[in-house]
Design a protein around this motif. Structure first.
Motif, short mmCIF file in Angstrom:
data_model
loop_
_atom_site.label_atom_id
_atom_site.label_comp_id
_atom_site.label_asym_id
_atom_site.label_seq_id
_atom_site.Cartn_x
_atom_site.Cartn_y
_atom_site.Cartn_z
N THR A 57 0.83 -1.20 0.00
CA THR A 57 0.00 0.00 0.00
C THR A 57 0.87 1.25 0.00
OG1 THR A 57 -1.77 -1.18 1.15
CG2 THR A 57 -1.85 1.22 1.23
N LYS B 129 -11.32 -3.48 -3.58
CA LYS B 129 -11.74 -4.34 -4.69
C LYS B 129 -10.71 -5.44 -4.94
CE LYS B 129 -13.03 -3.93 -9.57
NZ LYS B 129 -13.17 -2.97 -10.68
N GLN B 130 -9.43 -5.07 -4.97
CA GLN B 130 -8.38 -6.04 -5.25
C GLN B 130 -8.20 -7.04 -4.12
OE1 GLN B 130 -6.87 -6.52 -8.27
NE2 GLN B 130 -8.52 -5.08 -8.75
N VAL B 131 -8.26 -6.57 -2.88
CA VAL B 131 -8.12 -7.49 -1.75
C VAL B 131 -9.31 -8.44 -1.69
CG1 VAL B 131 -7.95 -7.67 0.77
CG2 VAL B 131 -6.59 -5.96 -0.44
N LYS B 132 -10.50 -7.92 -1.98
CA LYS B 132 -11.69 -8.80 -2.03
C LYS B 132 -11.49 -9.88 -3.10
CE LYS B 132 -15.32 -5.87 -0.25
NZ LYS B 132 -16.37 -4.91 -0.58
N TRP B 133 -10.98 -9.48 -4.26
CA TRP B 133 -10.77 -10.44 -5.33
C TRP B 133 -9.82 -11.55 -4.88
CZ3 TRP B 133 -6.63 -12.18 -8.23
CH2 TRP B 133 -6.96 -12.95 -9.34
N VAL B 134 -8.76 -11.17 -4.20
CA VAL B 134 -7.78 -12.15 -3.74
C VAL B 134 -8.37 -13.04 -2.63
CG1 VAL B 134 -5.57 -12.44 -2.55
CG2 VAL B 134 -5.78 -10.77 -4.39
N THR C 31 -10.15 0.95 -4.81
CA THR C 31 -9.42 0.00 -5.64
C THR C 31 -8.72 -1.05 -4.79
OG1 THR C 31 -9.11 1.72 -7.30
CG2 THR C 31 -7.69 -0.22 -7.47
N ILE C 32 -8.11 -0.62 -3.69
CA ILE C 32 -7.47 -1.57 -2.78
C ILE C 32 -8.50 -2.57 -2.28
CG2 ILE C 32 -6.39 -1.83 -0.50
CD1 ILE C 32 -4.99 0.90 -1.05
#
Length: 162
Positions: A28, A121-126, A118-119
């Protein structure tokens, strides 16, 4: 190469979470630096509460984050030194400080909101890569530890052993 922490199973869980936390903070910070946003990711929780609630006391932050008083005070001092927050004294209780974003803090917040989205969204995706998310597992764990602390669970189990 083998990962010993993974091989330790549940015994390595705390260390793995710490490692993951350190990694997320470092990554981050890279994003903030790349986008030329002067912000420390470790200050996020305190800063976000102040931004979301407009005016907040130290006690209110502590109640919401479950951080120690010294950790809250240290975070507030860092945010203040960076010019991101300011405080005024409560007119009814002179001992209380009411914290809010400064004009620089508001500008920084405006820069951070789309980055945080965006963070997130990306952490949720992972974390949702499997059938259930890591955050749900963490919530479950936290709730279980609120019901009965880990130390109590461990000590009760040890005492039951012959």
């Amino acid at each position: 190469m083998k990962d010993s922490l993974q091989e330790f199973g549940e015994l390595g869980l705390g260390s793995r979470f710490k490692r993951l936390s350190d990694y997320l903070m470092k990554e981050t910070q890279i994003v903030y630096n790349t986008l030329q946003i002067q912000f420390d990711p470790y200050l996020f929780p305190i800063f976000k509460i102040i931004a979301d609630q407009n005016i907040v006391t130290t006690s209110e932050i502590q109640e919401q984050l479950h951080y120690t008083q010294p950790a809250i005070t240290q975070g507030l001092q860092k945010l203040s030194k960076k010019g991101l927050i300011r405080y005024k004294t409560d007119t009814k209780d002179k001992r209380k400080k009411l914290y809010q974003l400064s004009s620089q803090g508001k500008k920084t917040h405006d820069q951070l909101v789309p980055v945080w989205q965006t963070i997130d969204k990306q952490v949720k995706w992972v974390t949702e890569g499997s059938s259930t998310s890591l955050t749900r597992h963490l919530t479950y764990m936290e709730n279980q530890f609120k019901e009965k602390s880990l130390s109590k669970r461990i000590l009760e189990n040890i005492r039951q052993q012959p």
